[in-house]
Design a protein around this motif. Structure first.
Motif, short mmCIF file in Angstrom:
data_model
loop_
_atom_site.label_atom_id
_atom_site.label_comp_id
_atom_site.label_asym_id
_atom_site.label_seq_id
_atom_site.Cartn_x
_atom_site.Cartn_y
_atom_site.Cartn_z
N TYR A 50 9.31 -9.15 3.23
CA TYR A 50 8.96 -8.24 2.17
C TYR A 50 7.46 -7.60 2.55
N ILE A 51 6.57 -8.51 2.88
CA ILE A 51 5.25 -8.13 3.47
C ILE A 51 5.45 -7.03 4.50
N ARG A 52 6.07 -7.51 5.55
CA ARG A 52 6.37 -6.99 6.63
C ARG A 52 6.91 -5.37 6.40
N ILE A 53 7.83 -5.48 5.47
CA ILE A 53 8.67 -4.16 5.25
C ILE A 53 7.34 -3.01 4.51
N VAL A 54 6.96 -3.87 3.65
CA VAL A 54 6.01 -3.09 2.84
C VAL A 54 4.72 -2.61 3.52
N THR A 55 4.18 -3.21 4.38
CA THR A 55 3.10 -2.86 5.40
C THR A 55 3.59 -1.82 6.34
N ALA A 56 4.77 -1.88 6.87
CA ALA A 56 5.13 -1.16 7.91
C ALA A 56 5.31 0.38 7.40
N VAL A 57 5.85 0.20 5.95
CA VAL A 57 5.97 1.73 5.30
C VAL A 57 4.75 2.31 4.97
N ILE A 61 5.24 -4.46 15.81
CA ILE A 61 4.79 -5.72 15.30
C ILE A 61 4.93 -6.20 13.93
N LEU A 62 5.05 -5.37 13.14
CA LEU A 62 5.34 -5.61 11.77
C LEU A 62 6.80 -5.75 11.48
N LEU A 63 7.60 -4.94 12.15
CA LEU A 63 9.05 -5.18 12.00
C LEU A 63 9.93 -5.65 12.63
N GLU A 64 9.63 -6.29 13.76
CA GLU A 64 10.30 -6.81 15.04
C GLU A 64 10.99 -7.93 14.47
N PRO A 65 10.69 -9.03 13.98
CA PRO A 65 11.69 -9.95 13.35
C PRO A 65 12.52 -9.50 12.35
N VAL A 66 12.26 -8.45 11.60
CA VAL A 66 12.92 -7.86 10.35
C VAL A 66 14.23 -7.20 11.04
#
Length: 196
Positions: free
Chosen positions: A35-42, A147-152
């Motif tokens: 969730y944190i990765r998606i929100v910060t990337a957006v 970096i933010l989204l790679e593992p997602v």
């Protein structure tokens, strides 16, 4: 703020979004990593897009102001520096490599900004962003989002465990940052005469 034109409002919006972005990225919030990765990337991607939009609007409708000339590049640097620091805080697996890339980016941005100020003060010259500078900015944005989204978005082992995309984009960002910084130094070194 109501008296500001639209490009300047977008610039102020970008500055306001920096602490919001950093809060989600670096604060110990009780939220899942995904969730944190998606929100910060957006948040980062949308905030970065305002940089392109405000410049185009300002040029197209002749809304260029001194406030915009000063604050627009500053807002960009706030956002990138916040992302660099947030990544260093949150993603310890990248820290040994990313700390060097972040240092290069921050040093380059401060050095080029200083050159611009000296050139403007000595000759009134406004140094526009070169194509290398634009490519550098693009690689910084791509690197941060990667970096933010790679593992997602890339669930395979090479990306989830070995962070191949992150390291690749860090390398590309670092190379372009160095290249564009050296290019600026070569072009505008004449304004940095140590005898004056």
């Amino acid at each position: 703020m109501s008296k500001m034109n639209l490009p300047n409002k977008l610039t102020v919006f970008r500055i306001i979004m920096v602490p919001v972005f950093l809060l989600f990225l670096a604060a110990p919030l009780p939220l899942s990593d995904t969730y944190i990765r998606i929100v910060t990337a957006v948040v980062f991607a949308l905030t970065s897009l305002t940089d392109m939009v405000d410049g185009k609007i300002a040029r197209k409708y002749n809304l260029i102001t001194d406030f915009g000339k000063f604050m627009d590049p500053l807002a960009d640097k706030f956002l990138v520096f916040a992302a660099m620091l947030g990544i260093l805080v949150r993603f310890d697996y990248l820290r040994p490599v990313f700390v060097w890339a972040a240092a290069i980016v921050i040093f380059r941005e401060l050095a080029v900004t200083s050159i611009r100020l000296v050139a403007a003060g000595k000759s009134g010259l406004v140094i526009a962003a070169s194509w290398l500078g634009k490519v550098k900015t693009t690689t910084q944005m791509v690197c941060i989002v990667a970096i933010l989204l790679e593992p997602v978005i890339l669930p395979w082992k090479a990306f989830r465990e070995y962070h191949v995309l992150s390291y690749f984009t860090i390398a590309a960002m670092t190379v372009m940052t160095l290249w564009s910084g050296i290019d600026y130094l070569k072009k505008y070194w004449k304004f940095l005469d140590p005898e004056k």
